[in-house]
Design a protein around this motif. Structure first.
Motif, PDB file in Angstrom:
ATOM      1  N   TRP A 112      61.683 -62.044 103.217  1.00  0.00           N
ATOM      2  CA  TRP A 112      61.348 -60.764 103.850  1.00  0.00           C
ATOM      3  C   TRP A 112      60.228 -60.927 104.878  1.00  0.00           C
ATOM      4  O   TRP A 112      59.826 -59.973 105.530  1.00  0.00           O
ATOM      5  N   GLN A 125      46.029 -64.736 101.912  1.00  0.00           N
ATOM      6  CA  GLN A 125      45.751 -64.600 100.485  1.00  0.00           C
ATOM      7  C   GLN A 125      44.363 -65.163 100.161  1.00  0.00           C
ATOM      8  O   GLN A 125      43.667 -64.670  99.290  1.00  0.00           O
TER       9      GLN A 125
ATOM     10  N   GLU B 148      64.107 -66.220  92.908  1.00  0.00           N
ATOM     11  CA  GLU B 148      64.008 -67.668  92.808  1.00  0.00           C
ATOM     12  C   GLU B 148      62.637 -68.063  92.256  1.00  0.00           C
ATOM     13  O   GLU B 148      61.603 -67.642  92.771  1.00  0.00           O
ATOM     14  N   LYS B 150      60.975 -70.798  92.388  1.00  0.00           N
ATOM     15  CA  LYS B 150      60.112 -71.560  93.304  1.00  0.00           C
ATOM     16  C   LYS B 150      59.345 -70.631  94.245  1.00  0.00           C
ATOM     17  O   LYS B 150      58.277 -70.972  94.729  1.00  0.00           O
ATOM     18  N   MET B 151      59.921 -69.448  94.471  1.00  0.00           N
ATOM     19  CA  MET B 151      59.233 -68.478  95.309  1.00  0.00           C
ATOM     20  C   MET B 151      57.967 -67.990  94.591  1.00  0.00           C
ATOM     21  O   MET B 151      56.903 -67.846  95.189  1.00  0.00           O
ATOM     22  N   TRP B 153      56.455 -69.673  92.250  1.00  0.00           N
ATOM     23  CA  TRP B 153      55.550 -70.833  92.184  1.00  0.00           C
ATOM     24  C   TRP B 153      54.767 -70.970  93.488  1.00  0.00           C
ATOM     25  O   TRP B 153      53.578 -71.263  93.472  1.00  0.00           O
ATOM     26  N   SER B 154      55.477 -70.768  94.594  1.00  0.00           N
ATOM     27  CA  SER B 154      54.787 -70.843  95.888  1.00  0.00           C
ATOM     28  C   SER B 154      53.648 -69.834  95.936  1.00  0.00           C
ATOM     29  O   SER B 154      52.554 -70.139  96.399  1.00  0.00           O
ATOM     30  N   GLY B 155      53.934 -68.620  95.448  1.00  0.00           N
ATOM     31  CA  GLY B 155      52.903 -67.596  95.415  1.00  0.00           C
ATOM     32  C   GLY B 155      51.750 -67.988  94.517  1.00  0.00           C
ATOM     33  O   GLY B 155      50.578 -67.858  94.882  1.00  0.00           O
ATOM     34  N   ALA B 156      52.092 -68.509  93.344  1.00  0.00           N
ATOM     35  CA  ALA B 156      51.046 -68.901  92.386  1.00  0.00           C
ATOM     36  C   ALA B 156      50.170 -70.001  92.982  1.00  0.00           C
ATOM     37  O   ALA B 156      48.948 -69.997  92.808  1.00  0.00           O
ATOM     38  N   LEU B 160      48.057 -66.325  93.958  1.00  0.00           N
ATOM     39  CA  LEU B 160      48.416 -64.989  93.492  1.00  0.00           C
ATOM     40  C   LEU B 160      48.417 -64.943  91.961  1.00  0.00           C
ATOM     41  O   LEU B 160      48.938 -65.855  91.315  1.00  0.00           O
ATOM     42  N   GLN B 164      49.935 -59.794  90.893  1.00  0.00           N
ATOM     43  CA  GLN B 164      50.150 -59.825  92.340  1.00  0.00           C
ATOM     44  C   GLN B 164      51.524 -60.372  92.681  1.00  0.00           C
ATOM     45  O   GLN B 164      52.180 -59.882  93.598  1.00  0.00           O
ATOM     46  N   ARG B 168      53.904 -58.394  94.993  1.00  0.00           N
ATOM     47  CA  ARG B 168      53.989 -58.927  96.347  1.00  0.00           C
ATOM     48  C   ARG B 168      55.127 -59.926  96.539  1.00  0.00           C
ATOM     49  O   ARG B 168      55.427 -60.303  97.657  1.00  0.00           O
ATOM     50  N   ILE B 169      55.733 -60.373  95.451  1.00  0.00           N
ATOM     51  CA  ILE B 169      56.869 -61.287  95.611  1.00  0.00           C
ATOM     52  C   ILE B 169      58.131 -60.732  94.946  1.00  0.00           C
ATOM     53  O   ILE B 169      59.162 -60.590  95.594  1.00  0.00           O
ATOM     54  N   PRO B 172      59.362 -57.204  96.767  1.00  0.00           N
ATOM     55  CA  PRO B 172      60.097 -57.360  98.032  1.00  0.00           C
ATOM     56  C   PRO B 172      61.356 -58.215  97.901  1.00  0.00           C
ATOM     57  O   PRO B 172      62.374 -57.903  98.530  1.00  0.00           O
ATOM     58  N   ALA B 173      61.300 -59.261  97.077  1.00  0.00           N
ATOM     59  CA  ALA B 173      62.479 -60.123  96.954  1.00  0.00           C
ATOM     60  C   ALA B 173      63.648 -59.369  96.330  1.00  0.00           C
ATOM     61  O   ALA B 173      64.801 -59.600  96.659  1.00  0.00           O
TER      62      ALA B 173
END
Ligand SMILES: Nc1ncnc2c1ncn2[C@@H]1O[C@H](COP(=O)(O)OP(=O)(O)OP(=O)(O)O)[C@@H](O)[C@H]1O
Ligand SMILES: [Mg+2]
Lengths: 281, 261
Positions: A112, A125, B148, B150-151, B153-156, B160, B164, B168-169, B172-173
């Motif tokens: 997105w 962030q 997903e 991994k998405m 994980w990317s945030g973490a 995040l 969060q 935030r993930i 929207p996903a």
């Protein structure tokens, strides 16, 4: 031609000002068991011990399914090992953190967000001001060769382009350790070479610690200080090879260097042995 | 470039409407039944209803309940569905509850709810709330489950926290899936709105419809059906516009506004 001393000889140089290389990542007798859907235990990693020095570029090489990604996830803190422990800067890894930046095999971009939005996500962030984060991100996007694509959404990019965005997104928040899972796997030969060079430049400038998973012997030798060979079923460390080639490395020069050629051939032979062993378990 | 195919896509729904009305007209003329007015008679009754102040107040009251019920349901169901999708414990707790509620027609709960809450706005809004909740919970749940890993994980890795990541993930996903649920919910809101008013006759569009039915004013009955149908099509089309704008980043989907999807 100016040949700088290689890192290993730098470390070996005696002198009072030289600090001994400190361990950035310590993997200590790590094993990983997965429950498969057949309710059988599957030993993905068996008794892995590995120390990665601060600022080292280490590649993990091995056949498909030998547990390379799993090992990376353990260092990332995404998966906790069944037994053993992993440490970063002396602290046991229990969770992910911005000191370790992953670049996943599957890209895992935020669909997105635009390319720019993806790359800016980490710095924002971390509290970097929007204007500053944007300027840095635009520079990174240009570096990975995606200038002009800033406002594209991931679905509008090719596989190789996504991979480059994923790389830029991770570099953007300046992790001390880069955990890269076949980051150049989906790229054409030309882009691959370019990004390998860019990665080496970044690494030589910032001296990040890099843990780099790859299938390509050639790539592993070209980039690394150390190549960790793994074997399959269960995933074990077969051998650790120090790559003693001068830096900065230039691909065109290395290809003609007999030492480079010997590393590649030796490792490729070892790879063949492992493959044969894997076929008849 | 406006290709003939593009023009065809524009004209096709119009042709379908005209075709339907024509078939209605012919059938009504052929059957000559008192309780089946012709399309023209029914359409002539529409301005009469919309011009009547009392009828208008009734319809607006319906729409108000529908809006409140829908908004409240969405506000509760999205967080609940997302939490269920990301936490086995939350899912294990709510799943049996939802499985019991799911097959029950929400309007069938009306008599009990009326017993507790009376025939006023609260009871009817609650039924709409229940009708909308389930598809929104279900689609939010499925959407959150499919995010997903991994998405996240990317945030973490970017720092995040779990909360969060959810906002935030996961949100929207899962948005395309969530909005699909909301769209189904919107149509269900309209349906439960009418049925609730059929059972608790006091005010509203359903009230006009069923009173007219009792009194044998069949042109009014059919005019109300046209009005309610038009409201449904209008709301759905408007929602589809908003949805398409919010998820234009998503995979290209079959973008024709199909109400029964
Ligand atoms: N979540 C999981 N559940 C069960 N088994 C798993 C899981 N993840 C990985 N495995 C198993 O662990 C082994 C190692 O997987 P891993 O993804 O780490 O391999 P890899 O070396 O990265 O392979 P490739 O080079 O193909 O990416 C495989 O045999 C795989 O089947
Ligand atoms: Mg892998």
């Amino acid at each position: 031609m100016k040949v700088l001393p290689s890192r290993s000889s730098e470390v070996a140089t005696p002198g009072p000002a030289r600090q001994p290389a400190t361990a950035m990542i310590e993997i200590d007798h790590v094993s990983q068991v997965f429950q498969t859907s057949a309710r059988k235990d599957h030993l993905a990693l068996s008794d892995i011990s590995l120390t990665i020095e601060d600022g080292a570029f280490v590649s993990i090489l091995g056949p498909s399914g030998c547990g390379k990604s799993t090992l990376l996830y353990i260092v990332g803190g995404f998966v906790s090992p069944t037994s053993g422990s992993a440490k970063v800067k002396g602290k046991t890894i229990t969770a992910p953190g911005p000191d370790r930046g992953p670049v996943f095999q599957e890209f895992a971009l935020f669909p997105w967000k635009t390319v720019l939005g993806n790359v800016m996500y980490g710095p924002r962030q971390q509290g970097v001001r929007a204007t500053e984060a944007e300027a840095q991100s635009r520079a990174l996007i240009e570096m990975v060769g995606l200038k002009g694509y800033e406002n594209f959404f991931p679905k509008e990019l090719s596989g190789g382009m996504k991979q480059r965005v994923a790389l830029a997104r991770t570099l953007a928040y300046h992790p001390e350790v880069l955990l890269m899972d076949e980051p150049f796997g989906a790229l054409d030969a030309h882009t691959r070479t370019r990004l390998q060079n860019d990665l080496l430049n970044i690494w030589e400038r910032d001296r990040k610690t890099v843990l780099f998973v790859t299938h390509s012997v050639d790539e592993a030798v070209f980039l690394s200080d150390k190549v960790v060979m793994m074997s399959r079923s269960p995933g074990r460390i077969r051998q650790v090879i120090d790559i003693d080639l001068p830096r900065p490395r230039r691909r065109t020069e290395l290809l003609l260097d007999p030492r480079y050629q010997k590393y590649v051939v030796d490792i490729e032979r070892m790879f063949d042995d492992i493959d044969e062993a894997g076929v008849n378990p | 470039m406006t290709s003939s195919a593009a023009i065809g896509r524009r004209v096709a729904p119009l042709l379908a409407c005209i075709g339907l009305l024509a078939a209605w007209q012919v059938a009504a003329l052929a059957l000559k039944n008192d309780s089946f007015p012709t399309a023209l008679e029914a359409m002539r009754a529409v301005p009469a209803i919309l011009g009547d102040k009392e009828a208008l107040i009734n319809i607006l009251a319906s729409l108000r309940r529908m809006a409140i019920g829908f908004a409240a349901a969405v506000a509760v169901s999205i967080p609940l569905g997302l939490l269920m999708g990301r936490s086995r414990t939350v899912a294990a707790f709510f799943n049996p509850l939802l499985m019991v509620i799911y097959p029950v027609p929400k309007a069938a709960l009306m008599p009990i709810i009326m017993l507790w809450l009376g025939v006023g706005d609260i009871a009817k809004t609650l039924v709409i709330f229940l009708g909308v909740s389930l598809p929104v919970i279900y689609h939010s749940f499925e959407g959150a489950k499919a995010v997903e890993e991994k998405m996240l994980w990317s945030g973490a890795a970017m720092g995040l926290s779990a909360a969060q990541c959810l906002v935030r993930i996961v949100l929207p996903a899962a948005l395309p899936e969530i909005l699909t649920g909301c769209r189904t919910g919107l149509v269900l809101a309209l349906i439960t709105m009418i049925t609730s008013e059929m059972i608790a006759r006091q005010s509203g569009a359903g009230n006009i419809l069923f009173n007219a039915l009792d009194m044998g004013q069949y042109d009014t009955v059919f005019a109300m059906i046209i009005i309610v149908g038009a409201m449904g099509i209008g709301l759905d089309a408007a929602f589809e516009k908003v949805r398409a704008r919010l998820v234009r980043w998503s995979e290209p989907q079959f973008d024709m506004p199909l109400s029964f999807s």
